[in-house]
Design a protein around this motif. Structure first.
Motif, PDB file in Angstrom:
ATOM      1  N   LEU A   1      50.080  44.766  45.932  1.00 34.11           N
ATOM      2  CA  LEU A   1      50.021  43.618  46.864  1.00 34.11           C
ATOM      3  C   LEU A   1      49.476  42.363  46.182  1.00 34.11           C
ATOM      4  O   LEU A   1      50.029  41.264  46.331  1.00 34.11           O
ATOM      5  N   THR A   2      48.388  42.559  45.415  1.00 33.07           N
ATOM      6  CA  THR A   2      47.772  41.408  44.733  1.00 33.07           C
ATOM      7  C   THR A   2      48.753  40.806  43.733  1.00 33.07           C
ATOM      8  O   THR A   2      48.935  39.578  43.663  1.00 33.07           O
ATOM      9  N   LEU A   3      49.394  41.697  42.984  1.00 31.48           N
ATOM     10  CA  LEU A   3      50.365  41.244  41.981  1.00 31.48           C
ATOM     11  C   LEU A   3      51.496  40.470  42.653  1.00 31.48           C
ATOM     12  O   LEU A   3      51.862  39.365  42.220  1.00 31.48           O
ATOM     13  N   GLY A   4      52.023  41.045  43.745  1.00 31.37           N
ATOM     14  CA  GLY A   4      53.142  40.413  44.459  1.00 31.37           C
ATOM     15  C   GLY A   4      52.756  39.041  44.945  1.00 31.37           C
ATOM     16  O   GLY A   4      53.515  38.072  44.795  1.00 31.37           O
ATOM     17  N   SER A   5      51.546  38.932  45.506  1.00 27.35           N
ATOM     18  CA  SER A   5      51.179  37.636  46.083  1.00 27.35           C
ATOM     19  C   SER A   5      50.963  36.590  44.975  1.00 27.35           C
ATOM     20  O   SER A   5      51.353  35.435  45.115  1.00 27.35           O
TER      21      SER A   5
ATOM     22  N   LYS B   1      45.336  54.201  47.400  1.00 28.45           N
ATOM     23  CA  LYS B   1      44.973  52.928  48.020  1.00 28.45           C
ATOM     24  C   LYS B   1      44.907  51.819  46.966  1.00 28.45           C
ATOM     25  O   LYS B   1      45.383  50.700  47.181  1.00 28.45           O
ATOM     26  N   LEU B   2      44.347  52.170  45.812  1.00 34.79           N
ATOM     27  CA  LEU B   2      44.242  51.169  44.741  1.00 34.79           C
ATOM     28  C   LEU B   2      45.630  50.729  44.287  1.00 34.79           C
ATOM     29  O   LEU B   2      45.880  49.541  44.054  1.00 34.79           O
ATOM     30  N   LYS B   3      46.543  51.695  44.189  1.00 33.94           N
ATOM     31  CA  LYS B   3      47.898  51.343  43.734  1.00 33.94           C
ATOM     32  C   LYS B   3      48.511  50.306  44.681  1.00 33.94           C
ATOM     33  O   LYS B   3      49.092  49.309  44.244  1.00 33.94           O
ATOM     34  N   ASP B   4      48.341  50.547  45.991  1.00 36.69           N
ATOM     35  CA  ASP B   4      48.873  49.594  46.977  1.00 36.69           C
ATOM     36  C   ASP B   4      48.219  48.226  46.819  1.00 36.69           C
ATOM     37  O   ASP B   4      48.875  47.189  46.898  1.00 36.69           O
TER      38      ASP B   4
ATOM     39  N   LYS C   1      38.170  50.240  36.778  1.00 36.80           N
ATOM     40  CA  LYS C   1      38.624  49.403  35.658  1.00 36.80           C
ATOM     41  C   LYS C   1      38.732  47.918  36.038  1.00 36.80           C
ATOM     42  O   LYS C   1      39.026  47.076  35.184  1.00 36.80           O
ATOM     43  N   GLY C   2      38.570  47.595  37.310  1.00 37.94           N
ATOM     44  CA  GLY C   2      38.504  46.178  37.712  1.00 37.94           C
ATOM     45  C   GLY C   2      39.838  45.450  37.630  1.00 37.94           C
ATOM     46  O   GLY C   2      39.869  44.245  37.321  1.00 37.94           O
ATOM     47  N   ILE C   3      40.937  46.139  37.917  1.00 42.32           N
ATOM     48  CA  ILE C   3      42.263  45.518  37.718  1.00 42.32           C
ATOM     49  C   ILE C   3      42.563  44.445  38.780  1.00 42.32           C
ATOM     50  O   ILE C   3      43.090  43.379  38.453  1.00 42.32           O
ATOM     51  N   VAL C   4      42.180  44.700  40.014  1.00 45.17           N
ATOM     52  CA  VAL C   4      42.440  43.707  41.072  1.00 45.17           C
ATOM     53  C   VAL C   4      41.645  42.427  40.792  1.00 45.17           C
ATOM     54  O   VAL C   4      42.187  41.310  40.846  1.00 45.17           O
ATOM     55  N   GLU C   5      40.376  42.598  40.423  1.00 42.30           N
ATOM     56  CA  GLU C   5      39.533  41.424  40.109  1.00 42.30           C
ATOM     57  C   GLU C   5      40.130  40.667  38.910  1.00 42.30           C
ATOM     58  O   GLU C   5      40.121  39.436  38.859  1.00 42.30           O
ATOM     59  N   ARG C   6      40.645  41.418  37.949  1.00 42.38           N
ATOM     60  CA  ARG C   6      41.249  40.801  36.745  1.00 42.38           C
ATOM     61  C   ARG C   6      42.459  39.957  37.150  1.00 42.38           C
ATOM     62  O   ARG C   6      42.618  38.822  36.704  1.00 42.38           O
ATOM     63  N   PHE C   7      43.317  40.514  38.013  1.00 43.78           N
ATOM     64  CA  PHE C   7      44.499  39.750  38.460  1.00 43.78           C
ATOM     65  C   PHE C   7      44.063  38.465  39.162  1.00 43.78           C
ATOM     66  O   PHE C   7      44.648  37.401  38.980  1.00 43.78           O
ATOM     67  N   LYS C   8      43.001  38.574  39.971  1.00 43.41           N
ATOM     68  CA  LYS C   8      42.550  37.380  40.700  1.00 43.41           C
ATOM     69  C   LYS C   8      41.988  36.347  39.724  1.00 43.41           C
ATOM     70  O   LYS C   8      42.131  35.136  39.928  1.00 43.41           O
ATOM     71  N   ALA C   9      41.367  36.816  38.650  1.00 44.52           N
ATOM     72  CA  ALA C   9      40.843  35.888  37.630  1.00 44.52           C
ATOM     73  C   ALA C   9      42.002  35.187  36.922  1.00 44.52           C
ATOM     74  O   ALA C   9      41.903  33.996  36.573  1.00 44.52           O
TER      75      ALA C   9
END
Ligand code: ADQ
Length: 488
Positions: A341-345, A334-337, A293-301
């Motif tokens: 982490l991305t959200l926290g940072s 692993k994705l949940k972690d 679903k691309g959630i990490v990439e979305r957060f970075k965007a």
């Protein structure tokens, strides 16, 4: 619609109903998602059957243990049609469902080859034996005129297994996820067996034309001179039969979503949400917490958006609703972690006072609970790395109040082949996503209404019920053409 003499037999891994033994008796709940609502009337009217996995052994909600404890009349009053549960061993669940289906087929069909776990030697045998159990159940309970409709990548071998026993069976298979091109598909060690499995069907359905083309290409490349593929008619000649391959895009129950969006408290709750977040603009993402679903990439965007357009700090918040899914599969843990982490940072770097750039809910919402979030959002960011269709995109469009709101959609989704009025993005291109967010929140209301109105009209014009009708009509048309070909 189904003809009066035929029964519809649905075969899916997932059960249509959740059951629970309570002190007051059996509590039955329809499983969320349009599929059950769409197929239920058809199966019921045709006096049909639904074959599915029985659910976790030993759990209070295991279908077979609940059904076995009921008399026939009790069972009939619980479900609108016969539900036939398939028992799987713990080993099969681990290696078929959590294994071959979700650690090989799921990542590979979503083009994420490096996520595939090919080394589990029990995976393929378990997939095979689980498919055999589903097929045996269908063989034991189906009649010659039944239309047997098998669903999804968990059960690709079932069509040929049924055909092996019942040569004249009437079988359709629908794939809910993307079908990859041959360069990706060829990685599969069992690529030929899987194609042969699906070709046990008379009709094979995918969401969009590109998946149809990929499948035809894979059939041709895997089976070479054993098949004749006709791209003009989208048919395959194989073992003396003709198989038709169609694009049939799934949709949602438009009336249900229109009604839900007009729910009593939706508007007030949506205002309360924006007030609680204390922002002018709100964006939304709604997904299962799946790496496709691309959630990490979305957060970075979103982080990049605030770096590029800092004037929106404290004025815009992005809300991500991610429901837990496949939590027994290591990649998902692993994705949940990684999401945490991305959200926290991002939040710790950008937060100002009580304002957070991203608000994140890790739990399942009902459709009713999602309504105020949809209604409050100025844009919805649907950016999977790959997705067969993506129904959230369609649900959002029917929930926007007065057609105000912007859908930002990944061009890697099946939905993007139909929903051309969305703002399209490449989910790997963070800058294009950051700019799309800016485009969305500065878009004039007239343009929002024009885009959203066109999207809504298209969704209302072809609902999940039309999807069922189209599949069954195509099945009948294909049978008629086959009969005429034999007679001529
Ligand atoms: P999914 O991958 O589950 O489905 P999607 O189509 O987006 O994805 O959603 C299915 C349903 O789940 C929708 O009704 C949606 O509202 C609900 N849902 C998703 N996330 C949720 C959340 N966080 N909270 C509450 N509800 C949520 C697979 C394929 C898709 C294809 C469908 C149907 O992967 O590409 O569209 O099947 O064929």
């Amino acid at each position: 619609m189904a003809s009066t003499k035929e029964r519809i037999v649905v075969v899916s891994n997932r059960e249509p109903y959740s059951v629970k033994l309570t002190l007051d008796g059996v509590a039955v709940q329809k499983n969320a998602g349009g599929l059950v609502s769409a197929l239920e009337p058809m199966v019921k009217q045709s006096n049909g059957l639904w074959v599915c996995w029985e659910g976790e052994a030993g759990s209070k909600s295991q279908l077979s243990s609940v059904i076995n404890g009921l008399s026939q009349s009790e069972a009939e009053s619980c479900f609108p049609f016969a539900v036939l549960p398939v028992a799987l061993t713990d080993d099969e669940i681990n290696h078929y469902y959590n294994g071959y289906a979700n650690r090989v087929l799921w990542p590979l069909f979503h083009y994420l080859v490096s996520y595939c776990v090919f080394w589990d030697e029990k995976a393929w045998p378990s997939y095979y034996s689980a498919n055999e159990k589903f097929a045996e159940k269908v063989i034991a309970h189906s009649q010659s005129n039944d239309l047997i409709w098998v669903h999804d990548y968990h059960l690709m071998l079932v069509p040929s297994m049924i055909r092996g026993e019942k040569h004249h069976a009437r079988i359709g298979w629908f794939c809910h996820i993307p079908f990859p091109n041959y360069e990706i598909y060829r990685h599969l060690p069992n690529r030929v067996e899987l194609i042969r499995g699906v070709l046990g069907s008379d009709l094979v359905g995918f969401h969009v034309p590109s998946y149809v083309n990929h499948f035809l290409e894979c059939v041709e490349r895997c089976l070479l001179e054993e098949v004749v593929v006709d791209r003009n008619t989208s048919t395959i000649s194989y073992e003396g039969r003709t198989i038709k391959v169609i694009a049939c895009p799934i949709s949602i129950d438009a009336d249900q979503f229109n009604a839900l969006s007009l729910g009593e408290d939706v508007y007030e709750d949506s205002l309360a949400l924006k007030k609680a977040f204390n922002v002018e603009f709100m964006g939304l993402g709604v997904d299962r917490l799946d790496y496709t679903k691309g959630i990490v990439e979305r957060f970075k965007a979103i982080e990049l958006f605030f770096d590029k357009y800092p004037q929106y700090k404290t004025k815009m918040t992005f809300v991500q609703i991610g429901s837990p899914t496949r939590t027994d599969v290591p990649m998902y843990k692993k994705l949940k972690d990684e999401v945490d982490l991305t959200l926290g940072s991002i939040n710790s770097r950008l937060a100002e006072g009580s304002w957070m750039p991203i608000q994140y809910f890790y739990r399942k919402f009902t459709h009713e609970q999602l309504m105020p979030y949809f209604a409050a959002s100025d844009f919805c960011l649907i950016t999977p790395l790959r997705d067969g269709m993506n129904l959230v995109a369609k649900e959002y469009c029917l929930t926007c109040k007065d057609d105000l709101g912007v859908l930002i959609l990944s061009e890697m989704t099946g939905a993007s082949e139909e929903m051309t009025e969305a703002v399209m993005v490449n989910p790997y291109d963070l800058e294009s996503m950051a700019d799309a967010i800016h485009q969305a929140i500065t878009m004039p209301a007239s343009e929002q209404r024009q885009r959203m109105g066109a999207l809504r009209e298209r969704i209302e014009g072809f609902t999940v019920f039309d999807w069922v009708d189209q599949f069954i009509k195509e099945f009948h048309d294909h049978e008629r053409l086959n009969r005429e070909a034999v007679l001529s």
